[in-house]
Design a protein around this motif. Structure first.
Motif, PDB file in Angstrom:
ATOM      1  N   UNK A 153     -48.328 -18.239  25.513  1.00 10.17           N
ATOM      2  CA  UNK A 153     -47.234 -18.782  24.489  1.00 10.17           C
ATOM      3  C   UNK A 153     -46.143 -19.461  25.196  1.00 10.17           C
ATOM      4  N   UNK A 154     -45.644 -18.920  26.502  1.00 11.34           N
ATOM      5  CA  UNK A 154     -44.696 -19.884  27.235  1.00 11.34           C
ATOM      6  C   UNK A 154     -45.202 -21.339  27.628  1.00 11.34           C
ATOM      7  N   UNK A 155     -46.326 -21.431  27.812  1.00  9.63           N
ATOM      8  CA  UNK A 155     -47.056 -22.680  28.472  1.00  9.63           C
ATOM      9  C   UNK A 155     -47.103 -23.845  27.182  1.00  9.63           C
ATOM     10  N   UNK A 156     -47.382 -23.109  25.910  1.00  8.89           N
ATOM     11  CA  UNK A 156     -47.589 -23.827  24.936  1.00  8.89           C
ATOM     12  C   UNK A 156     -46.655 -24.882  24.592  1.00  8.89           C
ATOM     13  N   UNK A 157     -47.032 -26.315  24.211  1.00 10.05           N
ATOM     14  CA  UNK A 157     -46.205 -27.322  23.679  1.00 10.05           C
ATOM     15  C   UNK A 157     -46.977 -27.955  22.445  1.00 10.05           C
ATOM     16  N   UNK A 158     -46.198 -28.412  21.690  1.00  8.82           N
ATOM     17  CA  UNK A 158     -46.517 -29.188  20.505  1.00  8.82           C
ATOM     18  C   UNK A 158     -47.798 -30.113  20.910  1.00  8.82           C
ATOM     19  N   UNK A 159     -48.750 -30.118  20.051  1.00  9.21           N
ATOM     20  CA  UNK A 159     -50.015 -31.352  20.532  1.00  9.21           C
ATOM     21  C   UNK A 159     -50.935 -30.531  20.997  1.00  9.21           C
ATOM     22  N   UNK A 160     -50.674 -29.620  21.861  1.00  5.96           N
ATOM     23  CA  UNK A 160     -51.629 -29.123  22.750  1.00  5.96           C
ATOM     24  C   UNK A 160     -52.901 -28.614  22.062  1.00  5.96           C
ATOM     25  N   UNK A 161     -54.119 -28.921  22.422  1.00  4.37           N
ATOM     26  CA  UNK A 161     -55.513 -28.421  21.750  1.00  4.37           C
ATOM     27  C   UNK A 161     -55.417 -26.966  22.132  1.00  4.37           C
TER      28      UNK A 161
ATOM     29  N   UNK B 166     -53.782 -37.197  16.123  1.00  3.21           N
ATOM     30  CA  UNK B 166     -53.506 -36.515  17.172  1.00  3.21           C
ATOM     31  C   UNK B 166     -53.163 -35.018  16.613  1.00  3.21           C
ATOM     32  N   UNK B 167     -53.378 -33.884  17.180  1.00  4.71           N
ATOM     33  CA  UNK B 167     -52.932 -32.534  16.781  1.00  4.71           C
ATOM     34  C   UNK B 167     -51.429 -32.628  16.250  1.00  4.71           C
TER      35      UNK B 167
END
Length: 156
Positions: free
Chosen positions: A11-19, A151-152
């Motif tokens: 959750x901490x490493x997630x960024x918008x657009x990441x698959x 894109x996602x």
């Protein structure tokens, strides 16, 4: 005042657009088998308790059976480790060995061991095919940047 919820590493490493990473089918299949075995071990415990409580100490039956059930279900958490699948094989042998207390487990245990083997085999094959498909898709998208889908997170 609300307590702040702790975030996981993902959750901490997630960024918008990441698959979203693909989950392992092998782990999902193996978890399903171990979870079902946990319930079977629990109900076998109740059967042994009802049938053999005069021959074997009732407390020993309940402690051993419930412990086996919990260990089978808890083993699902270790399937992401290499040794987790070996733990599963050991638990298959333990479930078969319960047949010395309740002979019907000599039938049920091997059937679950076959299910375990098939879950590992089929799950590995599906995971391999998914990796190949993902690599081919990534290569195609790289060679056709103008034809790749949205894109996602972008509207379609």
């Amino acid at each position: 005042m609300m307590a702040q919820r702790r975030m996981t590493k993902a959750q901490r490493e997630w960024r918008p657009g990441m698959p979203k990473p693909r989950r392992s089918t092998k782990v999902m299949f193996a978890s399903t088998v171990l979870g079902l075995e946990g319930f079977v071990a629990f109900f076998a415990t109740l059967a042994v308790f009802g049938l053999r409580s005069r021959e074997i100490a009732p407390a020993a039956i309940l402690i051993a059976g419930i412990t086996l059930s919990v260990v089978l279900i808890a083993a699902c958490a270790f399937l992401t480790k290499k040794w987790g699948f070996w733990l599963g094989w050991i638990l298959q042998l333990v479930l078969i060995a319960v047949g010395f207390v309740e002979p019907m487990m000599f039938v049920i245990g091997p059937l679950f061991a076959i299910s375990w083997w098939y879950a590992l085999r089929a799950g590995s094959r599906i995971d391999r095919e998914n990796r190949e498909r993902d690599a081919e898709q990534a290569a195609w998208e790289e060679s056709h940047p103008d034809q790749a889908g949205p894109a996602a997170g972008e509207p379609v």
